[in-house]
Each structure stands twice: as structure tokens, then as C-alpha cells.
Scaffold this active site. Structure first.
Site, PDB file in Angstrom:
ATOM      1  N   GLU A   1     -11.314 -34.317  92.235  1.00 33.14           N
ATOM      2  CA  GLU A   1     -12.539 -33.603  92.794  1.00 33.14           C
ATOM      3  C   GLU A   1     -13.153 -34.618  93.887  1.00 33.14           C
ATOM      4  OE1 GLU A   1     -15.003 -32.247  88.944  1.00 33.14           O
ATOM      5  OE2 GLU A   1     -13.760 -34.353  88.470  1.00 33.14           O
TER       6      GLU A   1
ATOM      7  N   ARG B   1      -9.293 -35.241  84.882  1.00 33.31           N
ATOM      8  CA  ARG B   1      -8.905 -36.202  83.900  1.00 33.31           C
ATOM      9  C   ARG B   1      -7.474 -35.782  83.289  1.00 33.31           C
ATOM     10  NH1 ARG B   1      -7.409 -32.588  80.645  1.00 33.31           N
ATOM     11  NH2 ARG B   1      -7.432 -33.634  78.776  1.00 33.31           N
TER      12      ARG B   1
ATOM     13  N   VAL C   1      -8.443 -38.347  90.834  1.00 34.02           N
ATOM     14  CA  VAL C   1      -8.978 -38.379  92.185  1.00 34.02           C
ATOM     15  C   VAL C   1      -9.203 -36.818  92.796  1.00 34.02           C
ATOM     16  CG1 VAL C   1      -7.643 -40.560  92.817  1.00 34.02           C
ATOM     17  CG2 VAL C   1      -6.645 -38.437  93.145  1.00 34.02           C
TER      18      VAL C   1
END
Lengths: 194, 284, 781
Positions: free
Chosen positions: C738, C531, C736
């Protein structure tokens, strides 16, 4: 000799070369990742050969030449190999990078034009948890090709070029080499459609 | 620091012998150090003195004579063996075994003799050298002796060497003309790993003799009885070899593999190895 | 959205790479301070035991020793969501490898020697190792005092008198009736073992205790502010008394998200009279002492109509939390609300239990539970497709979330969520799905193809926030300050791109300070959950806008025009109609000086912030609510070749599609995909803790815990990015980092079932497991 400087020291027998480099010479670029020779983070060149410094006693290096990552850039300018790592995205967290650079340096010194298999064999003793290796293998290939291209192009100023990692130079010379280890990697799509 | 010990770097065998026989507590021979230093760090081994034999010129020999006989000194790192063109040509199995050990960096330190003297059941150099009928030379202040390699291993991590004895070199007779050799190793991944199981062998078309040895399936590496290939079909020889291995193996379960897996996969390695060695035009 | 982007969306190179390729980058263990001591940790040999007596005298006598501590010296509890842990074990040890005592000494050798001289008398206690056993009524309790522990209320629900640290329920529709009424049903169970993150840099922290209970810390951490906050709670100190620096970090993957060695370094420094103390985990301790990824037992039931529509899904997830809750309880929560996969399912019931056992404890690890639950879900989906006689891709296509559907927590799926179906189609096309594989390379080998979906949202508190500061330099360049950590993923480069884009600066004139410092860099919750580009990116956009407002105001006054007429681009500000009157940023950054010497303005410092919006706690009984700021969807498709005699799997091709919303930096995104896929291969083929029957970890080193090497790459990897914009994301981007790791095992498991006709349910898919599976089938007619 460490990175071209004569170093004289009296050390306990049990001191590893890794500890000597990091704690006595403050060459902290060389990292410890496991202490048992399994991860390659502490790779240095001992008499031009890559070894894991955690499994070499400092006293064993008496009278030898040692090269570490700190000796790779000349006069503050990145070597072609270092630039190749920057430009291919071969660096993420960076902890394995010094060892990777030294394994690659050892390879390119004994064979400036290695095959893909030789690159893999030379680099496989260095663990990396971030990159998935493909970019690192590309970087070594790119460095070999770029140096060869420079040699072919004319007079050499060592292996050092430029101070800024300008994306164009190395990549431009070697466009087709760029994705050798990422066969099939597709270019980024901008439109959300195939 | 790895530990508290004295370090000595003799330049002759007698000097090394005196150091090993000294009364300052347990001593250890240091060659590549890739097993010894790991054991010291893990406190499985706590010698008072390390005797570094890498500067003893006599132990740095790596000779291939005109007939192909090979001498490998105890201080010769694996990469020197791997890179010697004459050995690559005549004994590819030996090179394959050496290349399967650890990583490029470690092979610049690790030695063939050290790999044997560590006496791991998984020692990758052992099967091929057993199959090649290698002799090991050992030196001590009391004299020099030659032993068949098979007599070196007496148990897990145990050799027949005395405390003041130094393994000095391996001797491999000139191979029969056209001798084929090979080594196969099962690992958990393609990257560096200890053997889950390994098999090595030689086949001399001129004599029709197949020699096989296997690793990681018993407390010591095992040399099997030679198999006379004669006019037998490949399938028959494979079957014979597999039965011999199955009869001899005594695998254990450990973190690397279960005994069941070892029992399943070693015959596969042996079968494949035999097929390679017997193949028409197979690699010499 | 038609704005032309100059910098965002291009492969700007990482400037940190220069420090890293030269060895100049300083990580925590590279730092040294005058008088710095080195610490060693003594760990428990037992998985469950009462500490009867600890004798520290011999340790204190070792020359050079400055401080020796045991748990009895420290009566504080710590924990992230549930305060169940001690700095050093006190009264009891709950896993083999748990820190029991620690020493700080002049040298590491002295500290280690002293540790060896500590005598601990233990009285072994009953232990429990399998979380399913731990749920039995008569199971030994890992935490008999669970009722007395503080925890985050309303979010987590520990069950005192049991080993259940958290029970997350998801209830939607009537699963029992729908399952009973389904045309076709399947039920299957799966298992993932605990694994380790294996950052190349192990955990390391330096602490220096200062007067008045203050402390200064340098640490290899993903979350400087969380370290400060948890330490403040644990030690009862005001936040300002704790200053946390984060230098370069050598990988984390979730393992450095919470509190690590910082409290131990702090108490040791205090005990040593304020000398700085460095604590570094050995590689063995990284495996055995610092937290891992939890194991998971899943049981999944799916009901569907004959034409391939999923009507019901029921799942039970039993997580092996190990001895402490840490992030594990939140993994159990997040994986539950994602626990049915990216499918539209009307009737769903999930019970996710996070259960204490006497093993090394679990925490966040890249994917946060999703790799684990999707190992089961995506394998079960294939089983259902097979039972229905449907192509697995087509079966998924019919059931994937599409606009207008609702998730299992009742969230409406909109166009702004991205397009899972496009991900599926992209990877299917990449590996020629539906066409048979080519001939295997040998008679004893077989080939197969598999496909699997993935999804994940950031698992974070509903009020998660962060801030960014941009200050302009004398030369008009910009310095960006944030406290999210770039521990390799490349976010700092993306934030520089965003600042350059917004400020109209060339990328070379935007810098980002690498050393996070809670005294100087602005708040960020944690660097986890994919995030940072999303939230930090939005904060940087706002900070840049703030800078531009200030620049515009000064330029307007200097030029005697209205602020609305000012345009800022290419390092100058000018009235739109009079470009020749441009003033360079350099002449505005510290304030503007008129020809007569009068000055206006002042140093320009912009501030931006972001807080999650619209999120709710989940209903404790039904799990309904809005847990996710955004979702990222993706898919993998693989083609494999299996050696049926040795059990080895070779990955011939793996294609990975992620709906990134907007690719902010293609080189970095590709790096995340390739790195994530290879890390996922580790979970698939190699990795897993092995314990003996006393709960002792058998493979705490690289000798027997193998991770992929350069020799273990797939023959081909194809990253594919889709760009269906995320509403609220910076330039439409979503996280994107993980995702590429999630569902790698599922896709390969599905390909294995295709190749062999065998359904493997336990990871890793080691050669041994694969071969023994083949042999078992051969024996069972």
C-alpha cells in the site's frame, strides 16, 4: 474468421462483438471493463486493427477477421510479446492484460519498430490500475527489439520461442532496453546503505 | 445486448434512404458507433433500426486532389485521416484534432462526420473544420444539398439534418499556399478525455487572414469572424483574438470544468494558437 | 542472518502471468455453470427516502425471470464491524445508488428489462451530505436505530442519537498546555474527496443455494474466509454450510476486502430454487453502488520550538463514511493512531470521527486512511518548516521517529522498526534536494520540489491469524495452499520463493494453488493491509519446516541414522557426513519403500501458522496501546513543473523510498512502487466524486471519472528500497504494497507550494483548481 477459424452464427442485431466472443464462442480472455469503449479491456483486432469489442456489433464483424488474445500463443507456446509481458513484470491482476496484448499486437503488426511515443499512443487507450504502465510499455519495447534481434540473428520460426519464460533470453538480448520507460529506476539495494 | 433494434447494411445511398424513411419507428445512422452505441447502451437513444453506412462505397472516400482539396467520406475512420501523409503535410491542424479524440482503438471506428453529427459542443473535429471553411454534403431521397459546416449545429446534440437525411461527406477547398493550421485542446489529463475547451485556427500568410474557431464554450462550436492580420504585431493580433473569443464564449459549469475555468483557459489556448500560427517559419 | 539465500530476494517471474497473457486465467465473470442465471440490480435514484411501495409484478411477468426480490423480502442485517446494512434497502434508502431490488433471469437482458419494470414509490426524506453538517445536533439521522445495531465492542464506539459511527481518541501528554507554550504554531485545514478504487474487474459473485441451507460461492474477493464468516453471521448458518471459492481476481485495492455481492447472489439463488446466479456490478454500479474511499476533512494544529522540534500536535479528522460503516470505522481508527505522521511528538491529541452521510459508503482503500491524513499532516509539516525558516527535509529529520522514541500510542520505536530518516535522505538525494531546479521549459512554467514522509501499519484485529499447508507431490515437488488472495500484488510468487528456499527445491518445483476454497485451503483472515507476505510468509516458513521434519524423520529411519544428522537440500535428504547416501525427495514424499517392499512414513503434508502477537486494543479514552504488528516507513520526493496559464502539473521526477526490511522479490516490489505511485497520482491530480445538491453522483463512469493512463506517467520514477530488517518478518521483510500510494499527494502539494507559493488544501490538484488558485492570489494583493 475468429483466430483463424471460420465461425458461422445467427445473432440478434443488438449483440456486441464482445458478447459474441465471450458468450457464444467462449473466448473469455477478452474482458469487459466498462462497456463504453473507455477502458480498452475488450480490445481485439478487427481486420487487423485494434478496436474495443464492446462498441462493435457482432453483425458488423460479418465477413471480417477477428483476433483475440486466445490466438496470440501458437501451439501452446507464448509469443515473444507475451513473454515480454511476463518477464518485465507487466502483469499484475491481469484483467487488462488481454486487451493490452492485443493493442500491442496491433501496433507491432503495423510497425515492428515503433518509437517510444508510438508505443505510448497505441497503449494509452488501455487502462490499468495495478502496474503504473511503465512495465507494460517496456514489454512492448522489449518485444519489438527481441523480434528484430531474432530476425537479424537468422532463420525465424514465427515469433514463437521456447515454452518457459526464461528470464535470460529476452532480457539478455535487450539489456539496455530493459528500463527505457523507467528511466532512473535504481537497482535494488541489498545493504540498506547508499 | 445493447438494445433491441434491427440492423441493416445497405450498399447504396438510395437503399439507406429507404431504410431511414421506413415506418418501423425511429432510425439512426450507424457509422463508427462510438457515440451512438454508447447512447443506446445508456438508453439516451432508442432507435428501432440502425442503418450501417460503412459499406456504401461512396462514403468511404478519402481524397486529396493535386491542389490539396480534401474530401472526407462519412464512413472514413479518423485513423485513416491521421495516417494519410498528404493530409499530415497540408493540414496538420486537422490531424492534431483527430489525434486528440478518444483512444487509438476508438479512432479505428470513429469518423469525422460522426463526430460532427453527434453535435456535442465539445466535438473536437468541429473547430478546425469550421476554421477551414469545410462544407458538409447531405443526401436524402429528396435530393442532395451542401451546407457550410457552421449551419449544421443548431444546439447541444442537435443538427439541422432531417430524419431521412444522411451526412455523406466533408469537402475542404484546396488550402491557400502556405496555409498554417493548428488545434489546441485543454483536457483534465493527458490521456483520452473530452475537451474542457478547444481552439483551432488557420492562418494564410498569402492573404494575411486568420480564422479561429473554438469548442466547449457555448452550446455549439463557434466560428469567429476572420481577423485581418495585416501589419499588426503578434501581440495586437493575439489581443484581438482573445477579445473576440471572450466576447463570443458562453461557457457552462459541468462535471468536467467550471465556467470560470473555461473562461480562464480558453483565451490561453487561443493566445498560444495564434502565436503558433503567426510564428515565423511556423508549421505550414 | 548470514544465511545465503538462493531464491528469496531474486526476481522470480510470476507463473500466473502465463495464464493472464494467454487469456486462460478465469475470473469470476468468466465462469459458467449449467443453468446459471444472470442478475440485475435496481438502485435508488434518491439519496434519502422512505420506500413507500415496491411493485414487482410487472418484473415477474418478463419472460425468463426466475426470481425478483426487494428489501421487504429480506430481514437480515449485515456489516463488518457494525451491522448497519441490508442486502437490499428495506423501508428507507440511504444513498443514491443503493440496491433496492434485484432480479435473476435466464439472460442478463431479461433481468435488466425486469428491473426497468419494477415500480418503486419513494417519499423523500431530509438528507445530509457533508459530514461536518452531519455532526450538528439537529442533523437528520442516517441511522436513527444506531443504538440497536450489533457492533464489535471495545474497539468501536458508535454514538446513538448522532451520525457518529465511531469516535477514536488518541491522547498523549498535555497538548493544550504544550500548544499554548509553543514558540511557533500553525493551524491548517484540508480536504480529500471520496474516490473509487477502480479495479479493472468490477465486483462479481456467483452463488448457488444448496439443500439444507448450504451455499457455494465463487466470488471476486480479497477475503474468502471473511466472506464466509460474515455471511454465516448474516444468514445464521454454520460456517461449514458456506463454501467460498475465489478464482483469479482482477484487482481489489481494498474494495473487495469485505462482503460484496455475495449475499445478494445467495438470496437470489435461493429464491430461484437453487439455480446458480451471477451478479456483476456494471462499471456505473462499481462507482455508485459498491463502496468507495471515504472523504476526509482534517484540521491540524502543530506547535514547535524555535529550533524546530515539534512539541504538540492536535488533529481533528472528520470522515465522510457515507451511508454505512463497513471498513470506514476501522479506517477512522487506524488513521488516528497513525494520525500524527512518523514523528516523535510528546504531546498529541487526535479526535477521529467517522460520520454517516447520505452518500455511497466508504471502505478500505490501499493505504487505509493514511493517504488522507498524511495529505494534511505532511502539508502542515511543510507549513511549519516554512514558518520556522527551516528546510522541510531538515525539519523532518529533526523530528522523525528514531530508536528510543515513542509513538503517539506509546509504542517504543526500536531498531527493528526500520529507519525513516534513511528513507528521507535517500529520496532527497535522488532529486538533488536543496539544489534549485533547472530552468522551466517555457516562460509560463515554474518548477518546484517537494518531499513527504509516509508510514503505515496493518490495521487488523489483535488476534489476526493465518495458516499455510504444503503437500509434497509424487515427484517431490511442493504444492502450497493458502487462503490469502493474490489479486495482482504478487504475494503468491513470494510465497513460492519462500517455500523453495526453505525446502531446498528449485522454484519450478513449487506450485501454489490459485483457486482459494474455504473447504480446502487453510484459514486466512483477509488479504488486506500489506500483511500477507509477512504473515503468510511466516506461515509458509513454518509449514516448510514441518515438511522437512517429516522428510528428515523418514530419511533417518530409511538410512538408519539419527534425524539430527540429516541434511535436506537440492531435492535430496542425506546424512551430513555421507552425501553419497542421499535419498531424493521423490522417494520420500509419499513414504519410503525399502528394497524388500516394506514401507514407512506416508504422504508428507506440512502445516504452518501465524498469529499476530503482542497487540492490544487501544484504550478507549487515550488510544494508548500497541495496534501494529509492524510499521513500514517511506518517503517520496518530487520535482514538478507547473503551467501557470492552464494549471497543469507535470511530474518531472518522483523518487520513492520504502524501508522494506528485506526485498523478497525486486521485480514485484518495483511493480508495487510504480503501480502505487501512479495510483497515487490519480488521487493527487484527477480523482474525486462529484455530487449534485441532491446527493446524486455526477461522475459514475470513465467518461468523467478519470484515472491515469499510459500518457500520464511522470517523466521519471525512481524506486528505492532500504533493507533494515524487521524483527519477526520473514527474512526481515515487512509489507510494502500500500505504501507507495501514500503521501504522493502530499509531496506534490508541497512541490506546488514551492513552485507557486500557494498552499493548496483540497484534492485533487486538478488544472482547474491550480489555475483558479493562481488567479485568486493574483486578485488578492
Amino acid at each position: 474468421m475468429v483466430n483463424g477459424h471460420m465461425e458461422t452464427a445467427s445473432v440478434p442485431s443488438g449483440l456486441t462483438l464482445l458478447e459474441f466472443l465471450r458468450d457464444r464462442l467462449y473466448l473469455t480472455g477478452t474482458k469487459e471493463g466498462c462497456g463504453i469503449g473507455e477502458c480498452g479491456a475488450c480490445t481485439v483486432l478487427l481486420d487487423e486493427k485494434p478496436v474495443t469489442a464492446c462498441l462493435v456489433l457482432a453483425v458488423e464483424a460479418d465477413g471480417c477477421t477477428v483476433e483475440t488474445v486466445e490466438g496470440e500463443a501458437a501451439d501452446g507456446q507464448l509469443s515473444v510479446l507475451q513473454r515480454a509481458f511476463v518477464e518485465t513484470g507487466a502483469v499484475q491482476c491481469g484483467f487488462c492484460t488481454p486487451g493490452m496484448i492485443m493493442s500491442a499486437r496491433g501496433l507491432l503488426r503495423r510497425d515492428p519498430n515503433p518509437s517510444d511515443n508510438e508505443i505510448v499512443e497505441a497503449m494509452a487507450g488501455n487502462l490499468c490500475r495495478c502496474t503504473g504502465y511503465a512495465a507494460i510499455l517496456e514489454a512492448v519495447r522489449l518485444a519489438a527489439v527481441a523480434v528484430a534481434a531474432q530476425r537479424a540473428a537468422g532463420p525465424l520460426t514465427g515469433e514463437t520461442v521456447g515454452s518457459q519464460p526464461a528470464a535470460e533470453t529476452l532480457m539478455g538480448e535487450t539489456g539496455t532496453e530493459r528500463r527505457r520507460f523507467l528511466r532512473g529506476a535504481e537497482s535494488t539495494r541489498k545493504d540498506g546503505r547508499r | 445486448m445493447l438494445g433491441r433494434f434491427d440492423y441493416q447494411r445497405p450498399s447504396t445511398l438510395p437503399e439507406a434512404g429507404r431504410l431511414l424513411a421506413g415506418n418501423d419507428g425511429p432510425a439512426a445512422v450507424l457509422a463508427g458507433g462510438t457515440d451512438l452505441l454508447v447512447d443506446i447502451r445508456g438508453r439516451r437513444h432508442d432507435p428501432r433500426i440502425l442503418v450501417d453506412i460503412k459499406r456504401i462505397d461512396a462514403l468511404r472516400r478519402l481524397d486529396v486532389d493535386s491542389a490539396g482539396a480534401l474530401t472526407i467520406g462519412a464512413a472514413v475512420p479518423l485513423n485513416e485521416i491521421i495516417e494519410r501523409a498528404a493530409i499530415r503535410r497540408t493540414l496538420p491542424g486537422l490531424v492534431q484534432a483527430a489525434e486528440s479524440i478518444a483512444t487509438y482503438q476508438l479512432r479505428n471506428r470513429a469518423t469525422a462526420v460522426g463526430n460532427l453529427c453527434n453535435a456535442s459542443p465539445a466535438a473536437d473535429m468541429a473547430p478546425i473544420l469550421l476554421a477551414l471553411g469545410a462544407d458538409l454534403m447531405a443526401w436524402s431521397p429528396h435530393g442532395e444539398r451542401t451546407m457550410p459546416l457552421s449551419s449544421l449545429f443548431v444546439g447541444v446534440k442537435k443538427t439541422c439534418l432531417a430524419a431521412d437525411e444522411i451526412a455523406t461527406e466533408l469537402r475542404i477547398l484546396a488550402p491557400e499556399p502556405g496555409l498554417r493550421s493548428g488545434f489546441l485542446k485543454q483536457q483534465r489529463l493527458r490521456g483520452h478525455d473530452l475537451a474542457v475547451s478547444s481552439a483551432a485556427g488557420t492562418y494564410a500568410p498569402s492573404t494575411g487572414v486568420l480564422r479561429l474557431a473554438v469548442g466547449s464554450c457555448a452550446p455549439t462550436p463557434l466560428l469567429l469572424e476572420p481577423i485581418e492580420v495585416g501589419r499588426s504585431s503578434k501581440a495586437v493580433v493575439e489581443e484581438k483574438a482573445v477579445r473576440a473569443v471572450q466576447a463570443a464564449m458562453r461557457p457552462i459549469s459541468d462535471t468536467r470544468a467550471s465556467a470560470d475555468y473555461r473562461r480562464a483557459v480558453l483565451p490561453v489556448l487561443v493566445k498560444r494558437l495564434v502565436a503558433d500560427l503567426l510564428a515565423e517559419g511556423g508549421a505550414p | 542472518m548470514t544465511r545465503e539465500l538462493r531464491v528469496v530476494g531474486t526476481s522470480v517471474l510470476r507463473d500466473d502471468a502465463i495464464d493472464k497473457v494467454t487469456g486462460a486465467a478465469r475470473y469470476t465473470t468468466d465462469l459458467a455453470f449449467p443453468g446459471m442465471l444472470h442478475a440485475a440490480i435496481l438502485t435508488s435514484p434518491h439519496a434519502s427516502a422512505r420506500i413507500v411501495h415496491v411493485d414487482l409484478e410487472a418484473a415477474r411477468a418478463v419472460p425468463g425471470v426466475r426470481a425478483v426480490l426487494a428489501g421487504s423480502d429480506l430481514d437480515v442485517r449485515l456489516g463488518l464491524y457494525l451491522r448497519d446494512k441490508r442486502i437490499l434497502a428495506r423501508d428507507v434508502v440511504r444513498y443514491q445508488g443503493e440496491p433496492v431490488a434485484a432480479v435473476a433471469a435466464d439472460t442478463l437482458d431479461a433481468a435488466r428489462e425486469a428491473c426497468r419494470r419494477i415500480r418503486v414509490e419513494y417519499d423523500e426524506l431530509p438528507a445530509v451530505f457533508d459530514p461536518r453538517d452531519a455532526m450538528a445536533a439537529d442533523a437528520p439521522l442516517v441511522h436513527p436505530d444506531l443504538a440497536s445495531y450489533d457492533h464489535m465492542r471495545g474497539v468501536f464506539f458508535p454514538k446513538p442519537g448522532t451520525n457518529v459511527a465511531h469516535h477514536q481518541k488518541i491522547r498523549k501528554g498535555d497538548v493544550r498546555a504544550s500548544l499554548a507554550a509553543a514558540d511557533v504554531r500553525i493551524e491548517a485545514s484540508f480536504y480529500n474527496p471520496p474516490v473509487q478504487h477502480v479495479p479493472m474487474e468490477t465486483h462479481a459473485s456467483i452463488a448457488q443455494a444448496l439443500p439444507e441451507s448450504r451455499v457455494e460461492i465463487w466470488t471476486s474477493s480479497q477475503s474468502p474466509y471473511t466472506v464466509r464468516h460474515l455471511l454465516s453471521a448474516c444468514l445464521g448458518l454454520p460456517h461449514a454450510a458456506i463454501r467460498v471459492h475465489v478464482p483469479y481476481v482482477g484487482g481489489g485495492f481494498g474494495g473487495k476486502a469485505g462482503l460484496g455481492l455475495e449475499p445478494l447472489a445467495t438470496v437470489l439463488s435461493r429464491a430461484a430454487g437453487g439455480r446458480p446466479v451471477l451478479v456483476t456490478a456494471t462499471r456505473e454500479q462499481e462507482f455508485n453502488t459498491t463502496p468507495s474511499r471515504q472523504g476526509l476533512h482534517s484540521t491540524i494544529k502543530i506547535g514547535a520550538t524555535r529550533d524546530g522540534r515539534i512539541t504538540a500536535l492536535e488533529a481533528t479528522y472528520v470522515w465522510d463514511a457515507g451511508a454505512y460503516a463497513d471498513y470506514g470505522v476501522n479506517v477512522g481508527r487506524a488513521a488516528a493512531y497513525s494520525g500524527a505522521g512518523p514523528y516523535a511528538i510528546d504531546h498529541c491529541s487526535i479526535d477521529s470521527y467517522v460520520v454517516y452521510t447520505n452518500k455511497v459508503y466508504g471502505t478500505a482503500y490501499r493505504g487505509f486512511g493514511h493517504l488522507e491524513v498524511l495529505w494534511g499532516i505532511e502539508r502542515a509539516m511543510d507549513q511549519m518548516a516554512r514558518k520556522l525558516g527551516l528546510d522541510p527535509a531538515e525539519f523532518r529529520r529533526r523530528n522523525l521517529l528514531k530508536e528510543g522514541a515513542t509513538t503517539i500510542t506509546g509504542e517504543l520505536f526500536t531498531a527493528g522498526h526500520g529507519k525513516p530518516v534513511e528513507c528521507l535522505d535517500a529520496v532527497a538525494k535522488a532529486i538533488d534536494w536543496g539544489r534549485p531546479s533547472g530552468a522551466p521549459s517555457a516562460p509560463h512554467k515554474v518548477r518546484g520540489k517537494g518531499i513527504a514522509m509516509l508510514h503505515k501499519a496493518p490495521a487488523m484485529p489483535t488476534y489476526t491469524s493465518c495458516a499455510a499447508v504444503i503437500k509434497l507431490d509424487e515427484d517431490g515437488a511442493a504444492d502450497v495452499l493458502v487462503s490469502g488472495v493474490d489479486y495482482g500484488q504478487g504475494t503468491y510468487t513470494v510465497l513460492r520463493q519462500i517455500a523453495a528456499e526453505e525446502l531446498g527445491l528449485p522454484i519450478g518445483k513449487v506450485h501454489l494453488t490459485w483457486d482459494c476454497d474455504t473447504a480446502l485451503t487453510p484459514y486466512d483472515w483477509q488479504t488486506v493491509a500489506s500483511r500477507f507476505s509477512y504473515m503468510g510468509g511466516n506461515a509458509v516458513i513454518e509449514a516448510a519446516a514441518d515438511c522437512l521434519r517429516q522428510l528428515t524423520a523418514v530419511a533417518a529411519q530409511a538410512l538408519g541414522v539419527a534425524p539430527e544428522t540429516i541434511v535436506c537440500q537440492d531435492e535430496v535428504a542425506f546424512p551430513a557426513a555421507e552425501p553419497d547416501r542421499a535419498i531424493s525427495y521423490k522417494d520420500l514424499a509419499l513414504g519410503y519403500t525399502f528394497p524388500n517392499g516394506n514401507a514407512i512414513g506416508g504422504p508428507i503434508i506440512g502445516h504452518g501458522r501465524f498469529i499476530a502477537t503482542g497487540l492490544t486494543h487501544l484504550d478507549p479514552e487515550t488510544g494508548q496501546g500497541r495496534p501494529a504488528q509492524f510499521w513500514t516507513y517511506g518517503a517520496h520526493a518530487v520535482e514538478i513543473e507547473v503551467d501557470t496559464e492552464t494549471g497543469e502539473i507535470e511530474i518531472l521526477h518522483i523518487a520513492t523510498a520504502v524501508d522494506a526490511g528485506k526485498v523478497l522479490n525486486p521485480l514485484s516490489c518495483t511493480g508495487q512502487v510504480i503501480g502505487g505511485v501512479v495510483q497515487g497520482l490519480g488521487s493527487t491530480l484527477l480523482e474525486g466524486f462529484q455530487f449534485d445538491d441532491k446527493g446524486r453522483l455526477l461522475n459514475p463512469s470513465f467518461v468523467d471519472y478519470k484515472i491515469p493512463t499510459a500518457k500520464d506517467l511522470p517523466r521519471r520514477m525512481t524506486p528505492i528500497f532500504l533493507e533494515n530488517p524487521q524483527s519477526g518478518g520473514p527474512y526481515g521483510a515487512r509489507g510494502v504494497a500500500e505504501h507507495p500510494m501514500i503521501s504522493v499527494p502530499s509531496a506534490i502539494g508541497n512541490a506546488l507550494a514551492d513552485a507557486l507559493g500557494i498552499d493548496y488544501t483540497v484534492l485533487p490538484l486538478s488544472p482547474e483548481r491550480v489555475l483558479l488558485g493562481i488567479q485568486k492570489r493574483e486578485k488578492t494583493p
